[in-house]
Write an enzyme that holds these catalytic residues in place. Structure first.
Site, short mmCIF file in Angstrom:
data_model
loop_
_atom_site.label_atom_id
_atom_site.label_comp_id
_atom_site.label_asym_id
_atom_site.label_seq_id
_atom_site.Cartn_x
_atom_site.Cartn_y
_atom_site.Cartn_z
N ARG A 164 0.76 -1.26 -0.14
CA ARG A 164 -0.05 0.09 -0.05
C ARG A 164 0.83 1.32 -0.07
O ARG A 164 0.49 2.41 0.76
CB ARG A 164 -0.92 0.00 1.29
N SER A 236 -10.91 0.08 3.50
CA SER A 236 -10.25 -0.01 4.69
C SER A 236 -9.60 0.93 5.26
O SER A 236 -8.68 1.64 4.50
CB SER A 236 -9.24 -1.05 4.39
N GLU A 330 -4.97 4.62 6.19
CA GLU A 330 -4.75 4.29 4.72
C GLU A 330 -5.23 5.65 3.88
O GLU A 330 -4.65 6.41 3.23
CB GLU A 330 -5.63 2.97 4.08
P1 FAD Z 1 -8.40 9.42 -4.47
O1 FAD Z 1 -9.05 9.06 -3.32
O2 FAD Z 1 -8.91 10.56 -5.53
O3 FAD Z 1 -6.95 9.85 -4.29
C1 FAD Z 1 -5.89 9.00 -3.40
C2 FAD Z 1 -4.67 9.77 -3.61
O4 FAD Z 1 -4.15 9.39 -4.79
C3 FAD Z 1 -4.55 11.04 -3.28
O5 FAD Z 1 -3.51 11.37 -2.48
C4 FAD Z 1 -4.53 11.63 -4.67
O6 FAD Z 1 -3.92 12.91 -4.57
C5 FAD Z 1 -3.71 10.76 -5.39
N1 FAD Z 1 -4.15 10.74 -6.74
C6 FAD Z 1 -5.39 10.36 -7.30
N2 FAD Z 1 -5.28 10.29 -8.90
C7 FAD Z 1 -3.94 10.74 -8.81
C8 FAD Z 1 -3.37 10.97 -10.41
N3 FAD Z 1 -3.78 11.02 -11.31
N4 FAD Z 1 -2.03 11.47 -10.29
C9 FAD Z 1 -1.47 11.63 -8.99
N5 FAD Z 1 -1.96 11.46 -7.84
C10 FAD Z 1 -3.24 10.98 -7.57
N6 FAD Z 1 -7.71 0.15 -1.96
C11 FAD Z 1 -7.00 -1.14 -2.20
O7 FAD Z 1 -5.72 -1.11 -2.35
N7 FAD Z 1 -7.71 -2.27 -2.20
C12 FAD Z 1 -9.04 -2.63 -2.13
O8 FAD Z 1 -9.53 -3.78 -2.25
C13 FAD Z 1 -9.95 -1.38 -1.83
N8 FAD Z 1 -11.36 -1.77 -1.55
C14 FAD Z 1 -12.04 -0.37 -1.53
C15 FAD Z 1 -13.23 -0.39 -1.13
C16 FAD Z 1 -14.15 0.43 -1.11
C17 FAD Z 1 -15.42 0.38 -0.78
C18 FAD Z 1 -13.50 1.85 -1.15
C19 FAD Z 1 -14.24 2.99 -0.89
C20 FAD Z 1 -12.19 2.00 -1.30
C21 FAD Z 1 -11.32 0.90 -1.51
N9 FAD Z 1 -9.87 1.03 -1.65
C22 FAD Z 1 -9.24 -0.21 -2.09
C23 FAD Z 1 -9.25 2.50 -1.63
C24 FAD Z 1 -9.41 3.14 -2.83
O9 FAD Z 1 -10.38 2.63 -3.78
C25 FAD Z 1 -8.11 2.87 -3.78
O10 FAD Z 1 -7.10 3.58 -2.93
C26 FAD Z 1 -8.20 3.78 -5.06
O11 FAD Z 1 -7.00 3.54 -5.68
C27 FAD Z 1 -8.27 5.29 -4.92
O12 FAD Z 1 -8.68 5.80 -6.19
P2 FAD Z 1 -9.44 7.44 -6.42
O13 FAD Z 1 -9.31 7.64 -7.72
O14 FAD Z 1 -10.56 7.34 -5.86
O15 FAD Z 1 -8.12 8.17 -5.64
P1 NAP Z 2 -10.24 -10.80 4.81
O1 NAP Z 2 -10.64 -11.85 3.83
O2 NAP Z 2 -11.32 -10.46 5.88
O3 NAP Z 2 -8.90 -10.73 5.47
C1 NAP Z 2 -8.49 -9.88 6.59
C2 NAP Z 2 -7.14 -9.44 6.31
O4 NAP Z 2 -6.14 -10.60 6.50
C3 NAP Z 2 -6.92 -9.05 4.76
O5 NAP Z 2 -6.86 -7.63 4.91
C4 NAP Z 2 -5.94 -9.70 4.20
O6 NAP Z 2 -4.55 -8.80 4.33
C5 NAP Z 2 -5.22 -10.77 5.26
N1 NAP Z 2 -5.36 -12.08 4.77
C6 NAP Z 2 -6.29 -12.88 4.54
N2 NAP Z 2 -5.99 -13.93 3.90
C7 NAP Z 2 -4.56 -13.83 3.70
C8 NAP Z 2 -3.71 -14.63 3.16
N3 NAP Z 2 -3.88 -15.85 2.67
N4 NAP Z 2 -2.41 -14.10 3.25
C9 NAP Z 2 -2.06 -13.15 3.64
N5 NAP Z 2 -3.01 -12.07 4.08
C10 NAP Z 2 -4.23 -12.53 4.14
O7 NAP Z 2 -10.28 -9.21 4.14
P2 NAP Z 2 -11.43 -8.41 3.54
O8 NAP Z 2 -11.36 -7.07 4.49
O9 NAP Z 2 -12.63 -9.24 3.27
O10 NAP Z 2 -10.62 -7.88 2.34
C11 NAP Z 2 -10.34 -8.72 1.11
C12 NAP Z 2 -9.24 -8.14 0.32
O11 NAP Z 2 -9.71 -7.05 -0.51
C13 NAP Z 2 -8.05 -7.87 1.04
O12 NAP Z 2 -7.02 -8.12 0.44
C14 NAP Z 2 -7.96 -6.43 1.30
O13 NAP Z 2 -6.73 -5.96 1.43
C15 NAP Z 2 -8.81 -5.99 0.13
N6 NAP Z 2 -9.64 -4.68 0.56
C16 NAP Z 2 -9.04 -3.60 0.50
C17 NAP Z 2 -9.66 -2.45 1.09
C18 NAP Z 2 -8.96 -1.06 1.21
O14 NAP Z 2 -9.59 -0.22 1.22
N7 NAP Z 2 -7.48 -1.17 0.97
C19 NAP Z 2 -10.90 -2.47 1.15
C20 NAP Z 2 -11.54 -3.73 1.04
C21 NAP Z 2 -10.93 -4.88 0.76
P3 NAP Z 2 -4.31 -7.91 2.91
O15 NAP Z 2 -5.38 -6.67 3.14
O16 NAP Z 2 -2.96 -7.41 3.14
O17 NAP Z 2 -4.65 -8.52 1.75
#
Ligand code: FAD
Ligand code: NAP
Length: 335
Positions: A164, A236, A330
């Protein structure tokens, strides 16, 4: 392209925070970006970049000029019978790209289905889900420096990708606008089903095709994660902490049932589990509450960005006091 004043960002952040940009523009190409940067220079404004607003906590007023880049192009850079390299405009919706690549028979992104936001933001935090990170497919990131509009191209190994994290949140934080991203995708139908829900489905139904796997990911996520249009959230809210073996051994003695994922000399612990253990699922801190189904998600019902940050600070405090773990947030404040 219009440069607007006092532009509402409420529909441009998934936490639904009431917020205004002092100035706002939606450039579509390099020449429009240049115009925006010139405007900002003349007025001595800071320039900020916003994608879909799914990983930010908005301040009430965002000073300066906010740019929402709109290029949604997709071009094939090179191709052979095994793989394809594509260059995608930063304004392309991420989930739309996942679906488009599957439709064209280009595989790899399926575990990242249904992540909100734009292609341009994907490298910023190296988006990841279900055992896959976007860094595994990125070959290069193109963009411009906000200070003078000069262009850059960074190869993947120059982007400091980590869990991340990337150079765009580090050394280049707030200094660049990503205009496009290059991905290398496979034409072979290999799938990653390491995470428990996908593994279980594969055991029951057989190994999926990439398109079926994407649908599984959509189904699992839709079941567990709140739709921001219904319950405003930023996914998250905290990163999963990586703790030392010393701390891990101490905690596992106290909580033998604690899920854990060893990674070399550190252990990843699920932040959602830690928060859940403190009885915080469903608990409200004013307008901000911990989601009932997933303790890692904060739901905002009418609160300001400051109230969201205050709720997060309270949760961090309780986690620190219970486990000696300093959670990292995050989504970052956008101000
Ligand atoms: P923004 O929120 O608009 O921006 C995020 C950051 O990136 C800010 O600092 C912004 O300045 C910068 N930025 C955006 N666009 C650019 C650009 N073109 N150039 C330079 N900087 C830029 N994240 C995960 O990693 N895994 C997931 O599974 C995941 N699941 C999610 C589920 C939900 C329901 C939600 C709401 C969020 C989730 N996220 C997840 C977080 C998010 O969706 C990601 O981080 C996504 O990449 C953000 O995209 P955005 O366009 O909305 O960025
Ligand atoms: P989950 O399956 O309930 O698991 C909880 C956490 O355990 C996850 O965050 C995941 O880490 C870790 N995990 C589970 N199985 C694993 C494995 N086999 N090896 C290593 N790590 C493991 O998680 P969840 O909330 O439903 O999300 C599912 C996936 O979507 C995850 O990968 C999560 O990161 C991603 N997600 C991200 C966001 C976001 O905003 N960043 C939001 C929703 C979902 P990791 O997060 O490192 O994978």
């Amino acid at each position: 392209m219009k440069i607007e004043r006092q532009y509402s960002l409420k529909s441009l952040n998934t936490l639904g925070v009431l917020s205004y940009a002092e100035y706002f523009a939606m450039p579509e190409n390099a020449s429009e970006i240049k115009d925006c940067l010139q405007f900002a220079q003349q007025k001595n404004l800071a320039v900020k970049v916003l994608g879909g607003g799914s990983n930010v906590v908005m301040a009430k007023l965002v000073e300066g000029l906010v740019l929402h880049y709109r290029d949604e192009s997709l071009q094939v850079v090179s191709e052979d019978h095994e793989k394809v390299t594509i260059e995608v405009g930063a304004g392309f919706q991420w989930h739309g790209l996942v679906m488009e690549t599957l439709k064209r028979g280009w595989f790899g992104l399926e575990n990242l289905a249904l992540i909100p936001g734009t292609v341009g933001a994907a490298p910023v935090q190296n988006i990841g889900a279900y055992g896959v990170e976007v860094k595994d497919f990125i070959t290069a990131v193109h963009g411009v420096y906000l200070k003078d509009g000069s262009q850059f191209k960074l190869l993947a190994d120059e982007c400091a990708f980590a869990y991340r994290e990337s150079i765009f949140k580090g050394d280049l934080d707030s200094q660049i606008l990503i205009t496009s991203v290059e991905f290398i995708l496979s034409k072979q139908k290999n799938v990653v089903v390491d995470y428990a829900p996908l593994k279980q489905m594969a055991e029951q139904q057989g190994l999926p095709t990439p398109a079926v796997l994407a649908q599984w990911v959509v189904d699992v996520r839709s079941e567990k994660l709140p739709d921001p249009n219904v319950l405003p959230n930023a996914g998250s809210f905290f990163k999963n902490p990586l703790v030392s073996l010393v701390l891990f051994n101490k905690l596992i003695a106290l909580y033998p049932q604690m899920p854990n994922y060893p990674q070399g000399d550190v252990v990843k612990l699920p932040a959602g589990w830690l928060i859940d253990q403190l009885g915080l699922k469903g608990v409200a801190f004013g307008p901000v509450s911990v989601h009932k189904k997933q303790a890692l998600v904060l739901i905002n019902q009418g609160g300001s960005g400051e109230q969201v940050m205050a709720a997060a600070a309270e949760i961090k405090k309780r986690v620190l006091s219970a486990y000696e773990i300093q959670l990292e947030q995050e989504p970052r404040m956008f101000k």
